[in-house]
Design a protein around this motif. Structure first.
Motif, mmCIF file in Angstrom:
data_model
loop_
_atom_site.group_PDB
_atom_site.id
_atom_site.type_symbol
_atom_site.label_atom_id
_atom_site.label_comp_id
_atom_site.label_asym_id
_atom_site.label_seq_id
_atom_site.Cartn_x
_atom_site.Cartn_y
_atom_site.Cartn_z
ATOM 1 N N UNK A 1 48.703 31.173 47.212
ATOM 2 C CA UNK A 1 48.044 32.052 46.267
ATOM 3 C C UNK A 1 46.540 31.930 46.387
ATOM 4 N N UNK A 2 45.853 32.947 45.920
ATOM 5 C CA UNK A 2 44.398 32.942 45.890
ATOM 6 C C UNK A 2 43.929 33.390 44.525
ATOM 7 N N UNK A 3 42.856 32.804 44.052
ATOM 8 C CA UNK A 3 42.294 33.144 42.752
ATOM 9 C C UNK A 3 40.796 33.347 42.918
ATOM 10 N N UNK A 4 40.334 34.535 42.539
ATOM 11 C CA UNK A 4 38.911 34.843 42.569
ATOM 12 C C UNK A 4 38.401 34.815 41.137
ATOM 13 N N UNK A 5 37.387 34.030 40.888
ATOM 14 C CA UNK A 5 36.785 33.917 39.565
ATOM 15 C C UNK A 5 35.345 34.403 39.664
ATOM 16 N N UNK A 6 34.981 35.355 38.786
ATOM 17 C CA UNK A 6 33.626 35.910 38.769
ATOM 18 C C UNK A 6 33.038 35.659 37.384
ATOM 19 N N UNK A 7 31.804 35.195 37.339
ATOM 20 C CA UNK A 7 31.125 34.944 36.070
ATOM 21 C C UNK A 7 31.106 36.235 35.256
ATOM 22 N N UNK A 8 31.352 36.120 33.963
ATOM 23 C CA UNK A 8 31.468 37.299 33.100
ATOM 24 C C UNK A 8 30.194 38.151 33.067
ATOM 25 N N UNK A 9 29.031 37.559 33.237
ATOM 26 C CA UNK A 9 27.790 38.346 33.246
ATOM 27 C C UNK A 9 27.817 39.400 34.355
ATOM 28 N N UNK A 10 28.365 39.042 35.498
ATOM 29 C CA UNK A 10 28.418 39.970 36.624
ATOM 30 C C UNK A 10 29.493 41.033 36.413
ATOM 31 N N UNK A 11 30.573 40.651 35.762
ATOM 32 C CA UNK A 11 31.621 41.624 35.445
ATOM 33 C C UNK A 11 31.111 42.635 34.417
ATOM 34 N N UNK A 12 30.519 42.156 33.337
ATOM 35 C CA UNK A 12 30.040 43.043 32.281
ATOM 36 C C UNK A 12 28.915 43.951 32.763
ATOM 37 N N UNK A 13 28.156 43.515 33.743
ATOM 38 C CA UNK A 13 27.055 44.331 34.278
ATOM 39 C C UNK A 13 27.572 45.590 34.965
ATOM 40 N N UNK A 14 28.844 45.611 35.344
ATOM 41 C CA UNK A 14 29.410 46.794 36.007
ATOM 42 C C UNK A 14 29.915 47.827 35.006
ATOM 43 N N UNK A 15 29.966 47.481 33.718
ATOM 44 C CA UNK A 15 30.503 48.384 32.701
ATOM 45 C C UNK A 15 29.417 49.265 32.097
ATOM 46 N N UNK A 16 29.813 50.461 31.679
ATOM 47 C CA UNK A 16 28.901 51.320 30.928
ATOM 48 C C UNK A 16 28.819 50.786 29.498
ATOM 49 N N UNK A 17 27.867 51.279 28.737
ATOM 50 C CA UNK A 17 27.721 50.832 27.348
ATOM 51 C C UNK A 17 28.977 51.178 26.540
#
Length: 115
Positions: free
Chosen positions: A32-48
Motif C-alpha cells: 500500500x501507499x499513503x500520500x499525506x499533504x499538509x492541510x494548508x496546501x490542500x485548502x489553498x486549492x479550494x475556492x472561498x
C-alpha cells in the motif's frame, strides 16, 4: 544522493513538513501507499465557497463527535461498538461478496447499515 529519503528510528523536530509518502510492501504481494499533504496546501486549492462548505460540514462532524464522546464518558455506550452480525442476511451473502458495487445503506430506524 538521497536528501529527501528518511528512515527514522526516533522522533525529530522540523520546521514543518509539506507532504510525505509512506510505502508498505507487506506480505504476499500486498502493499500500500499513503500520500499525506499538509492541510494548508490542500485548502489553498479550494475556492472561498468550497472552503465555507467544508467548514460547515466540519462543524457538524465536530458536534456529532463531541456528543458521541460525551455519551461514552457518561456510560450511554462504549467507545468502540462492535457489531455482532453482518449487515446482510445469509441469503444475501453471495450476491454482496460477488458484486463489487454493492453498498450498505444506513437505516435510521434501526440505527444499523443494511442491504
Amino acid at each position: 544522493a538521497y536528501d529527501y529519503a528518511l528512515y527514522l528510528s526516533k522522533s525529530i523536530q522540523t520546521s514543518g513538513i509539506k507532504a510525505g509518502l509512506l510505502k508498505s510492501f507487506g506480505f504476499g504481494q500486498v502493499g500500500g501507499e499513503l500520500l499525506v499533504v499538509h492541510s494548508d496546501y490542500l485548502f489553498a486549492t479550494l475556492t472561498q465557497e468550497q472552503l465555507s462548505q467544508y467548514n460547515a460540514k466540519l462543524q457538524k462532524r465536530d458536534v456529532k463527535a463531541s456528543r458521541y464522546w460525551q455519551d461514552t464518558l457518561v456510560g450511554n455506550h462504549s467507545f468502540v461498538q462492535v457489531r455482532s452480525h453482518a449487515p446482510f442476511t445469509s441469503e444475501q451473502e453471495k450476491s454482496v461478496y460477488l458484486n463489487s458495487l454493492s453498498r450498505a445503506k444506513y437505516d435510521s430506524k434501526s440505527g444499523e447499515y443494511k442491504f
